[in-house]
Design an enzyme around this catalytic site. Structure first.
Site, PDB file in Angstrom:
ATOM      1  N   GLY A  46      45.900  29.037  43.833  1.00 22.76           N
ATOM      2  CA  GLY A  46      45.886  30.209  42.969  1.00 22.76           C
ATOM      3  C   GLY A  46      45.012  31.289  43.566  1.00 22.76           C
ATOM      4  O   GLY A  46      44.115  31.001  44.367  1.00 22.76           O
ATOM      5  N   GLN A  51      39.958  38.819  43.741  1.00 25.76           N
ATOM      6  CA  GLN A  51      39.548  38.051  44.926  1.00 25.76           C
ATOM      7  C   GLN A  51      39.934  38.753  46.222  1.00 25.76           C
ATOM      8  O   GLN A  51      39.436  38.394  47.290  1.00 25.76           O
ATOM      9  CB  GLN A  51      40.153  36.641  44.903  1.00 25.76           C
ATOM     10  N   CYS A  88      37.473  26.961  44.636  1.00 27.77           N
ATOM     11  CA  CYS A  88      37.894  28.362  44.547  1.00 27.77           C
ATOM     12  C   CYS A  88      37.835  28.958  45.943  1.00 27.77           C
ATOM     13  O   CYS A  88      36.866  28.717  46.674  1.00 27.77           O
ATOM     14  CB  CYS A  88      36.947  29.108  43.607  1.00 27.77           C
ATOM     15  N   LEU A  89      38.841  29.734  46.291  1.00 23.87           N
ATOM     16  CA  LEU A  89      38.861  30.344  47.630  1.00 23.87           C
ATOM     17  C   LEU A  89      37.702  31.312  47.831  1.00 23.87           C
ATOM     18  O   LEU A  89      37.338  31.620  48.959  1.00 23.87           O
ATOM     19  CB  LEU A  89      40.202  31.053  47.870  1.00 23.87           C
ATOM     20  N   HIS A 130      41.585  28.875  35.345  1.00 25.84           N
ATOM     21  CA  HIS A 130      40.690  29.307  36.416  1.00 25.84           C
ATOM     22  C   HIS A 130      41.007  30.745  36.859  1.00 25.84           C
ATOM     23  O   HIS A 130      40.108  31.590  36.946  1.00 25.84           O
ATOM     24  CB  HIS A 130      40.832  28.330  37.590  1.00 25.84           C
ATOM     25  N   GLU A 131      42.285  31.003  37.110  1.00 31.61           N
ATOM     26  CA  GLU A 131      42.667  32.329  37.619  1.00 31.61           C
ATOM     27  C   GLU A 131      42.444  33.428  36.583  1.00 31.61           C
ATOM     28  O   GLU A 131      41.983  34.518  36.918  1.00 31.61           O
ATOM     29  CB  GLU A 131      44.118  32.336  38.100  1.00 31.61           C
ATOM     30  N   HIS A 134      38.976  34.824  36.413  1.00 29.48           N
ATOM     31  CA  HIS A 134      38.645  35.804  37.461  1.00 29.48           C
ATOM     32  C   HIS A 134      38.861  37.238  36.957  1.00 29.48           C
ATOM     33  O   HIS A 134      38.172  38.155  37.381  1.00 29.48           O
ATOM     34  CB  HIS A 134      39.540  35.605  38.690  1.00 29.48           C
TER      35      HIS A 134
HETATM   36 ZN    ZN Z   1      38.989  31.095  42.004  1.00 28.77          ZN
END
Ligand code: ZN
Length: 157
Positions: A46, A51, A88-89, A130-131, A134
């Protein structure tokens, strides 16, 4: 299409509340394509627009069942509970245990600004939660139970 730079924890863009998309433009469609390409290249499941430094309410997800783009997403219902590892990226090399709903029903718009609903369980429910966080400037590390731990590259989600 292009790979965009993924912002990492400490970057201001990850702390902001994102704006609703009011109208789909070519620029936004390209952003969505780039987000998917960037997510796949980083082996993520995701990615949210902040991000890559864009403060718009857009996320992309692929938990292995194909790409999903969600514009202006909103959670309608949640049920159950799951506790598991999350990464998380924007927090590279780390993971931590987070408890999330096991079922999520959400509403969003697609790349054509057509409204749709999506239901997810397990990893998909986790990814949606999660997304979406953000988009309001929150990272999963705020919810980690216990310590953030180091992961090896090959173990990263
Ligand atoms: Zn994330």
């Amino acid at each position: 299409m292009a790979i965009r730079t993924i912002r990492e924890i400490g970057d201001e863009a990850l702390t902001k509340t994102c704006k609703e998309v009011t109208k789909m433009t070519l620029r936004t469609k390209i952003l969505i394509e780039d987000m998917l390409e960037t997510m796949y290249q980083a082996n993520g499941v995701g990615l949210a627009a902040p991000q890559v430094g864009i403060l718009k309410r857009i996320v992309v997800i692929d938990v292995g069942d194909g790409p999903i783009a969600m514009v202006n997403p909103e959670i309608l219902e949640t049920d159950g509970e799951q506790t598991g590892e999350e990464g998380c990226l924007s927090v590279p090399g780390k993971s931590g245990v987070v408890t999330r709903p096991n079922y999520v029903k959400a509403r969003a718009f697609n790349e054509e600004m057509e409204e749709f609903e999506i239901e997810g369980e397990a990893l998909l429910a986790r990814a949606i939660c999660h997304e979406l966080e953000h988009l309001d400037g929150h990272l999963y590390v705020e919810k980690v139970e216990g310590e953030l731990r180091d992961v090896n590259d090959y173990e990263e989600e």
